[in-house]
Write an enzyme that holds these catalytic residues in place. Structure first.
Site, PDB file in Angstrom:
ATOM      1  N   ALA A  66       0.866  -1.171   0.000  1.00  9.64           N
ATOM      2  CA  ALA A  66       0.000   0.000   0.000  1.00  9.64           C
ATOM      3  C   ALA A  66       0.907   1.226   0.000  1.00  9.64           C
ATOM      4  CB  ALA A  66      -0.878  -0.026   1.236  1.00  9.64           C
ATOM      5  N   GLY A 111       0.741  -5.077   0.943  1.00  3.07           N
ATOM      6  CA  GLY A 111      -0.442  -5.171   0.086  1.00  3.07           C
ATOM      7  C   GLY A 111      -0.154  -5.843  -1.253  1.00  3.07           C
ATOM      8  N   GLU A 134       4.525  -5.161   7.532  1.00  4.36           N
ATOM      9  CA  GLU A 134       3.656  -4.199   8.216  1.00  4.36           C
ATOM     10  C   GLU A 134       4.010  -3.940   9.668  1.00  4.36           C
ATOM     11  OE1 GLU A 134       2.596  -6.478   6.085  1.00  4.36           O
ATOM     12  OE2 GLU A 134       1.064  -5.623   4.790  1.00  4.36           O
TER      13      GLU A 134
END
Ligand code: DAK
Length: 260
Positions: A66, A111, A134
């Site tokens: 992301a 992502g 993450e």
């Protein structure tokens, strides 16, 4: 909607989606996610496309996650909205009525790894790298990583990858079952398209029902799963392609499926 971050090409019965923000390593900002949503909607309605390949533009990345610069200043509510948007689209890919093959050409992080996992099959170039970084950014995987990774590679390995943020190469991804196949970068797209074409030669409705039966069956107990299979098996007998496939076998001739 004008598409610039996500490209869609069609080649007879197969489609190729290219994540196209190479300057930012194809990372997913909301604009890109919305374009991807649009492209999936187009493919949902296209009954002439039987299989899809999803890849990244450029030589470095499939999708590097992301978009961190967009996510950085989100508040709790905006973070949830961003997560819901991505999750809705990834689920749409997972439920698309045609198989999707991820051709992973480089970094598939966060992502990006989650996007590859929402696809049915993953083929990687030897240059591909996978990881869920993450927790190193202070967040949990938000596009299904905590759910799809353990379903694909098993709970222990998924926990190791998610807790450590380790980035693994294609050969390790192959060893743990995260990818189906590893090939040289020059032939990656060709291999993915060849697999898509091979799938597209079979009865599209039967393939679609297999995807449905496998995906839904994996989420329920074996008795309910067998019921799902029996129901989908029955459905095939309402199709012209079932009659065509079996008649062609008996008549020893080439079959001519029509997605009907
Ligand atoms: N976002 C934004 N820009 C990115 C990016 C990313 N994920 N990855 C790379 N870029 C940009 C870089 O900023 C750089 O831009 P410029 O500086 O040139 O303008 C350009 O792409 C090239 O990157 P590098 O210069 O860094 O290239 P290197 O070869 O040195 O390094 C790398 C490549 C892939 C190792 C490195 O770029 C990297 O570590 N990127 C970040 C990878 C990462 O941590 N990805 C995971 C992102 S987190 C949620 C929803 C979703 C998510 C979580 C929660 N909810 C709301 C529930 C998902 C989270 C993620 O995916």
């Amino acid at each position: 909607m004008e598409l610039k971050n996500v490209l869609l090409e069609k080649d007879s019965n197969i489609a190729v989606i290219t994540m196209n923000r190479p300057k930012a390593l194809n990372s997913l900002n909301s604009e890109t996610l919305k374009e991807l949503d649009k492209v999936i909607e187009v493919l949902e309605k296209d009954s002439e496309i039987y299989a899809v390949v999803l890849t990244g533009a450029g030589e470095k990345a499939f999708v590097a996650g992301a978009d961190i610069s967009e996510m950085k200043d989100l508040n709790e509510e905006q973070g949830r909205e961003f997560g819901l948007l991505g999750n809705r689209i990834f689920r749409r890919i997972e439920k698309l009525d045609k198989p999707v093959i991820a051709a992973v050409n480089g970094f598939a992080l966060g992502g990006g790894c989650e996007l590859a996992m929402a696809c049915d099959i993953r083929i990687a170039s030897i240059k591909a790298k996978f990881g869920q970084p993450e927790v190193g950014l202070g967040i949990t995987p938000g596009f299904g990583g905590t759910q799809r990774l353990p379903r694909i590679v098993g709970v222990g390995k998924a926990k190791e990858l998610i807790y450590t943020c380790d980035i693994i190469k294609a050969d390790e991804a192959l060893k743990i079952g995260l990818v189906n196949k590893v090939v040289e970068p020059e032939v990656l797209l060709e291999e993915a398209k060849a697999m898509a074409k091979k799938i597209a030669q079979n009865a599209p409705i039967a393939v679609k029902l297999c995807k449905d039966a496998i995906n839904r069956g994996m989420q329920v107990n074996i008795d309910d799963a067998i019921d799902i299979e029996a129901y989908d098996f029955g459905k095939c007998f309402s199709t012209k392609d079932q009659k065509e496939g079996m008649t062609a076998f008996i008549e020893r001739r080439e079959k001519n499926f029509q997605n009907k």
